[in-house]
Design a protein around this motif. Sequence first.
Motif, PDB file in Angstrom:
ATOM      1  N   ARG A  18       0.830  -1.204   0.000  1.00 15.26           N
ATOM      2  CA  ARG A  18       0.000   0.000   0.000  1.00 15.26           C
ATOM      3  C   ARG A  18       0.866   1.255   0.000  1.00 15.26           C
ATOM      4  O   ARG A  18       2.039   1.237   0.398  1.00 15.26           O
ATOM      5  CB  ARG A  18      -0.881   0.031   1.253  1.00 15.26           C
ATOM      6  N   THR A  19       0.196   2.335  -0.393  1.00 14.39           N
ATOM      7  CA  THR A  19       0.808   3.657  -0.303  1.00 14.39           C
ATOM      8  C   THR A  19      -0.221   4.597   0.307  1.00 14.39           C
ATOM      9  O   THR A  19      -1.369   4.650  -0.157  1.00 14.39           O
ATOM     10  CB  THR A  19       1.225   4.186  -1.686  1.00 14.39           C
ATOM     11  N   VAL A  20       0.168   5.314   1.351  1.00 17.84           N
ATOM     12  CA  VAL A  20      -0.742   6.228   2.014  1.00 17.84           C
ATOM     13  C   VAL A  20      -0.019   7.545   2.267  1.00 17.84           C
ATOM     14  O   VAL A  20       1.169   7.568   2.608  1.00 17.84           O
ATOM     15  CB  VAL A  20      -1.254   5.629   3.340  1.00 17.84           C
ATOM     16  N   THR A  21      -0.729   8.635   2.038  1.00 17.84           N
ATOM     17  CA  THR A  21      -0.172   9.961   2.308  1.00 17.84           C
ATOM     18  C   THR A  21      -0.635  10.393   3.702  1.00 17.84           C
ATOM     19  O   THR A  21      -1.834  10.357   4.010  1.00 17.84           O
ATOM     20  CB  THR A  21      -0.640  10.977   1.263  1.00 17.84           C
ATOM     21  N   LEU A  22       0.312  10.791   4.525  1.00 12.43           N
ATOM     22  CA  LEU A  22       0.010  11.143   5.910  1.00 12.43           C
ATOM     23  C   LEU A  22      -0.182  12.645   6.021  1.00 12.43           C
ATOM     24  O   LEU A  22       0.780  13.427   5.900  1.00 12.43           O
ATOM     25  CB  LEU A  22       1.154  10.683   6.823  1.00 12.43           C
TER      26      LEU A  22
END
Length: 377
Positions: free
Chosen positions: A334-338
């Motif tokens: 996954r890739t998530v922007t914080l």
Amino acid sequence: MTTNLLKKIPLFADLPENELDRILSVLSVKELQDREILFSEGDPGDDFYIIMSGELEVLLGAGQSEELQLNVVREGEHFGEMSLIMPGGHRTATVRARGKASLLSLSRSQFLDLTRKHPELSASMVRVLSQRLDATNTQTFHDLTEKNKQLQNAYDELKAAQAQLIEKERLERELQVAADIQLSILPDELPKTADFEFGARILPARQVGGDLYDVFVLKDDQLGVLIGDVADKGVPSAIFMARAHALIMAEADTGMTAGEVMRVVNRHITRLQKTTQFVTVLYGILDLKTRVFSYARAGHEPPLILHPDGTVERIPHSSGMALGLWEDISLDERTVTLPSGSTFLLFTDGLTDCRDTHGEPFGLERIKKTLKRAFRC
């Protein structure tokens, strides 16, 4: 009937019946109640006794914690002659009734007159005393032998307990060393950046556990973020944890993606692994400039994010396989922007599975509520 009783006593067996009748005429009768003491150690020895009915205990240390029963005398037996023979003789033991008892007693003067009139009583008395002495010696030897056995058993048990204690202390020292080594593998300090703050806490269920975490610097404004949980607890899990941690750290420096690192590490573990242990892992790469966190999840708990508005979200996820079980594995990548002001929580199943005194697990929903309360604070 009483005359017949005297005839059965070895001491008087050779006396004529008319003499037995005369003896009976001068004997006194004494009645004892249960546990009544006839005489005690050290008392003057003034009487000779014949038991008509009941039983009496011959004791040392009567009434004390170390009371010792030397003998039990019964109907037809006699006692007390030694104190009468010895000038100024005193009782060497205590005699106590065991139940109701009836006795015939002969005073010192009466007893001495009888032995002067019938010298053969002395020989009979010596014979009886010799038999008693033999019986006492036999009983004493038996008691000493039994006590020696008990002492030997107690000594053997003490030695075994001491050996167990020494072994326990040795294992505790080894566990403490293993715990110190394990904690030394985990970081003492986490990186400090302008836009991100990091915190971590580990509380092993036992002295040594199998959880791991790390936050470490990569190149090009990137940080590696790692959390893992080895199946089971104890020293074997801690050793497996150390191996998994070292392999991930080594491969993370090669510049591969998080998923590539996990696959290479899994190949190393399955090639080296000779047990059924495995580890769930979440490893990701955080870009400090873009705030993008790209991670691969190998059977580990999906992370939670606390958004700036106070909502808590469990990151969408798919299935992922733990490291160490199969050579070819599928990962949840996954890739998530914080967002700025958010909190990203990584945890092991020890947090969801820990139970209260009633056996109820803490659970995911309580973790979410706790995270929300942190936002309000």
